[in-house]
Design an enzyme around this catalytic site. Sequence first.
Site, PDB file in Angstrom:
ATOM      1  N   HIS A  12       0.938  -1.486  -0.349  1.00 56.88           N
ATOM      2  CA  HIS A  12       0.042  -0.181   0.095  1.00 56.88           C
ATOM      3  C   HIS A  12       0.420   1.361   0.329  1.00 56.88           C
ATOM      4  O   HIS A  12       1.804   1.824   0.371  1.00 56.88           O
ATOM      5  CB  HIS A  12      -1.023  -0.179   1.197  1.00 56.88           C
ATOM      6  CG  HIS A  12      -0.505  -0.284   2.418  1.00 56.88           C
ATOM      7  ND1 HIS A  12      -0.270  -1.324   3.236  1.00 56.88           N
ATOM      8  CD2 HIS A  12       0.634   0.802   3.322  1.00 56.88           C
ATOM      9  CE1 HIS A  12       0.063  -1.144   4.021  1.00 56.88           C
ATOM     10  NE2 HIS A  12       0.759  -0.086   4.323  1.00 56.88           N
ATOM     11  N   GLU A  67      -4.074   3.658   2.072  1.00 51.91           N
ATOM     12  CA  GLU A  67      -3.712   4.261   2.979  1.00 51.91           C
ATOM     13  C   GLU A  67      -4.237   5.634   3.347  1.00 51.91           C
ATOM     14  O   GLU A  67      -3.045   6.338   4.042  1.00 51.91           O
ATOM     15  CB  GLU A  67      -2.756   3.159   3.821  1.00 51.91           C
ATOM     16  CG  GLU A  67      -3.134   3.516   5.465  1.00 51.91           C
ATOM     17  CD  GLU A  67      -2.087   3.000   6.080  1.00 51.91           C
ATOM     18  OE1 GLU A  67      -1.775   3.159   7.394  1.00 51.91           O
ATOM     19  OE2 GLU A  67      -1.365   2.039   5.937  1.00 51.91           O
ATOM     20  N   HIS A 111       2.216  11.833  -8.661  1.00 52.64           N
ATOM     21  CA  HIS A 111       1.098  10.959  -9.402  1.00 52.64           C
ATOM     22  C   HIS A 111       1.137   9.609  -8.810  1.00 52.64           C
ATOM     23  O   HIS A 111       1.973   9.030  -8.910  1.00 52.64           O
ATOM     24  CB  HIS A 111       0.596  11.928 -10.223  1.00 52.64           C
ATOM     25  CG  HIS A 111       1.027  11.193 -11.621  1.00 52.64           C
ATOM     26  ND1 HIS A 111       2.079  11.925 -12.659  1.00 52.64           N
ATOM     27  CD2 HIS A 111       1.073   9.606 -11.983  1.00 52.64           C
ATOM     28  CE1 HIS A 111       2.964  10.541 -13.489  1.00 52.64           C
ATOM     29  NE2 HIS A 111       2.138   9.614 -12.572  1.00 52.64           N
ATOM     30  N   GLU A 154      -3.484  10.109 -12.658  1.00 54.88           N
ATOM     31  CA  GLU A 154      -2.897   9.482 -14.062  1.00 54.88           C
ATOM     32  C   GLU A 154      -3.880   9.066 -14.188  1.00 54.88           C
ATOM     33  O   GLU A 154      -4.115   7.587 -13.714  1.00 54.88           O
ATOM     34  CB  GLU A 154      -1.634  10.150 -14.535  1.00 54.88           C
ATOM     35  CG  GLU A 154      -1.907   9.649 -16.603  1.00 54.88           C
ATOM     36  CD  GLU A 154      -0.423   8.970 -16.895  1.00 54.88           C
ATOM     37  OE1 GLU A 154      -0.151   8.753 -17.688  1.00 54.88           O
ATOM     38  OE2 GLU A 154       0.502   8.643 -15.761  1.00 54.88           O
TER      39      GLU A 154
END
Length: 361
Positions: A102, A153, A171, A219
């Site tokens: 994560h 998270e 991004h 994106e």
Amino acid sequence: MVRILPMASTIRPSISSFAATTKRFTGSISVVNSSSRFNSLQFNSTAGSESQHFGLKASKLFRRDGCSKSARTIVNMAQGSTATTPENALEWVKSDKRRMLHVVYRVGDLDRTIKFYTECLGMKLLRKRDIPEERYTNAFLGYGPEDSHFVIELTYNYGVDKYDIGTAFGHFGIAVDDVAKTVDLIKAKGGTVTREPGPVKGGKSVIAFIEDPDGYKFELIERGPTPEPLCQVMLRVGDLDRSIAFHEKAYGMELLRRRDNPEYKYTIAMMGYGPEDKNAVLELTYNYGVTEYDKGNAYAQIAIGTDDVYKTAEAVRLFGGKITREPGPLPGISTKITACLDPDGWKTVFVDNIDFIKELE
């Protein structure tokens, strides 16, 4: 002015000390140097046992900074001790069962962000946890279960409604069936579109860029069905060759592709543990002539699974990384982790594979 609280999540900050007594362990470790630190945990150690349930090795080695004279004697008596070399460290890193678990970052309004991600980006709220005694709340969102998918998270620290994203973070990437349709939905929900749908510069892939309510960029990438829609984290680095070498050696990632764009004065490198269309990847971006960036205080870290946090920490040190949290179990939940910084100062937390599955259960 509000005080920016430390990031709080399942990957918690470093603790100052461990238990006063050293746990019993098997396997060879090297002697202690003059600074009273274990030089290394051997990569050819026989420590650990096979878990029939998970099919992974669970290391039971315990390691801490500082060691008494009697403990040094025990270390010196360890049989079969050999120095860790770059060769056997690299061999172990490449064979380790690693996966991006994560990505952690901070937001100013948790409910607002959850609403945007679920309604506009099609994510699911997987779980939410409030820790009032430590004044933070976590929310996990993604496109599938945490034990098999890369997820987000989110961390909300009580009373902090704004963070500085800085210039270093780039991004997140999300693969969608139809970029134009997704952009229309986001506009209808009041979202911000910063780049309309169209072919990527110098290529054919259709993309668009949007911003979430906190200003994080996403994106949107038009791609067919994929098991991992949350597919990219883009970070800027000051020396691409150095960063590629570090991620290959210390993190065990593969250089999937590299593309130079001299017209726009940047180069990218895609790093990961499998093909881009089936796995989440790290996109490293080097802008010509830029060696340093402002990281702000919003983006936190990526978590990666490993079979052994102790061996991982040694490999990170060996290949030029900095350990910011010594390997060992977290208080209360016993999940073993280690935290480190790459040469550009980006933080990564490695989590024991078996402990992570147990924690989810």
